[in-house]
Design a protein around this motif. Structure first.
Motif, short mmCIF file in Angstrom:
data_model
loop_
_atom_site.label_atom_id
_atom_site.label_comp_id
_atom_site.label_asym_id
_atom_site.label_seq_id
_atom_site.Cartn_x
_atom_site.Cartn_y
_atom_site.Cartn_z
N THR A 18 0.84 -1.20 0.00
CA THR A 18 0.00 0.00 0.00
C THR A 18 0.87 1.25 0.00
N SER A 34 2.56 9.19 -3.79
CA SER A 34 1.67 9.14 -4.94
C SER A 34 2.12 10.11 -6.03
N LEU A 49 0.04 1.87 -12.30
CA LEU A 49 -0.83 1.42 -11.22
C LEU A 49 -2.27 1.38 -11.70
N GLU A 50 -3.03 0.43 -11.18
CA GLU A 50 -4.45 0.36 -11.48
C GLU A 50 -5.22 0.13 -10.20
N PRO A 51 -6.37 0.80 -10.03
CA PRO A 51 -7.12 0.66 -8.77
C PRO A 51 -7.77 -0.71 -8.65
N ARG A 55 -7.36 -0.09 -2.92
CA ARG A 55 -5.92 -0.29 -3.07
C ARG A 55 -5.53 -0.13 -4.53
N VAL A 56 -4.24 -0.28 -4.79
CA VAL A 56 -3.75 -0.24 -6.16
C VAL A 56 -2.86 -1.46 -6.38
N ARG A 57 -2.71 -1.87 -7.62
CA ARG A 57 -1.78 -2.94 -7.95
C ARG A 57 -0.96 -2.54 -9.15
N THR A 59 0.77 -2.65 -12.75
CA THR A 59 0.46 -3.15 -14.09
C THR A 59 1.59 -4.05 -14.57
#
Length: 311
Positions: A18, A34, A49-51, A55-57, A59
């Motif tokens: 996170t 960020s 990054l993708e939501p 959270r985000v993960r 790509t």
């Protein structure tokens, strides 16, 4: 050329999960992290990054960048090791994580050896279970981790980590009751010619047990062992503190499965029985990040731990 600092933030996000965890670890604000990652996205020209809910993960392209970042950081750690090797004295700080029994039985002796040989080397020790300390090693929170591996439950071996065996620590069944006579050589009870390890386990099938919490490697091993003896243990006490396990056995409240290191060179205070050969010992090892094993401080620490394990 991509900014290495921002690449490291992306790598931190992969390991810590996170933005808030990255910010806390590096003493930044989440908004600053960020913003830096947004600038990295602009440099790369693709989303990183993708939501996913709140959270985000990363790509696929971000994962590619992290893999290259790991290679760059490994090379830099090799450079740091080479610089340290060229010096005549060891200085700086060495951060070690160790689980409880190794911290009690091995680390103090190793610290004495390091202090006497390298008085300017500052060693920081944190007691931590391997389930937490090994991921923290990859996140660069520690330089060396002392960890354990139980029979039939091999640990993952990430390519970014180099392991070195430290010792084999015998595991034994600890029974409530008066202490049996010990061997004059080892201080540990010796089995008789007709002893059956599985029968000794089954004799405690109706007795309360103390074990480590669910989800730990030690608990998985212990449950597998008891089931192989044909019973489901009545686990009434759960703790990662093996000294508490020992105290509960001493007071007659529970049976336990204890490693020899828990005695720290002292004579056992409870009767012990051997376990089946396939479950008879756990493997202790040290782990460092790939590229760091040649660092003289890490080499000195590993040598000190080996000497402490033989004393």
């Amino acid at each position: 050329m991509f900014d290495l600092h921002r690449l490291r933030l992306l790598r931190e996000l992969k390991h810590r999960g996170t933005l808030a965890a990255v910010a806390a670890a590096l003493s930044y604000s989440p908004s600053s992290v960020s913003q830096q990652l947004s600038q990295l996205e602009a440099e790369v020209g693709v989303p990183l990054l993708e939501p996913v809910g709140r959270r985000v993960r990363l790509t696929e392209q971000a994962e590619i960048l992290v893999a290259h970042t790991e290679a760059v950081l490994e090379r830099l750690e090799r450079a740091e090791a080479d610089i340290a090797t060229s010096l005549t004295d060891l200085t700086g700080t060495l951060r070690i994580a160790s689980f409880q029994t190794a911290a009690l039985a091995l680390v103090p002796g190793a610290l004495t050896l390091l202090r006497d040989a390298y008085p300017r080397l500052r060693v920081h020790v944190t007691q931590n279970e391997p389930e937490k300390s090994l991921p923290a090693l990859l996140a660069r929170d520690f330089d060396l981790v002392i960890a354990e591996e139980y029979p039939g439950n091999p640990n993952p071996r990430p390519a970014e980590v180099e392991q070195e065996d430290l010792l084999e620590d015998p595991l034994r069944l600890a029974r409530p009751g008066p202490t049996a006579a010990g061997s004059p050589q080892s201080g540990l009870p010796q089995p008789g010619p007709t002893d059956d390890p599985l029968a000794a386990l089954r004799s405690l099938a109706d007795h309360p047990w103390v074990m480590e919490p669910e989800g730990t490697a030690a608990r998985h091993w212990a449950m597998t062992l008891c089931r192989s003896a044909g019973f489901e243990p009545d686990v009434r006490f759960e703790s990662t503190d093996l000294l508490l396990h020992l105290r509960l056995v001493e007071q007659g409240h529970a049976a336990a499965l204890l490693p020899d290191l828990v005695w720290g060179g002292r004579a056992p205070t409870v009767p012990l029985r051997l376990l089946p050969r396939s479950h008879a010992s756990r493997r202790l090892f040290t782990a460092v990040r790939r590229g760091r094993s040649r660092h003289p401080a890490l080499q000195a620490c590993r040598q000190a731990l080996h000497r402490a394990s033989l004393s």
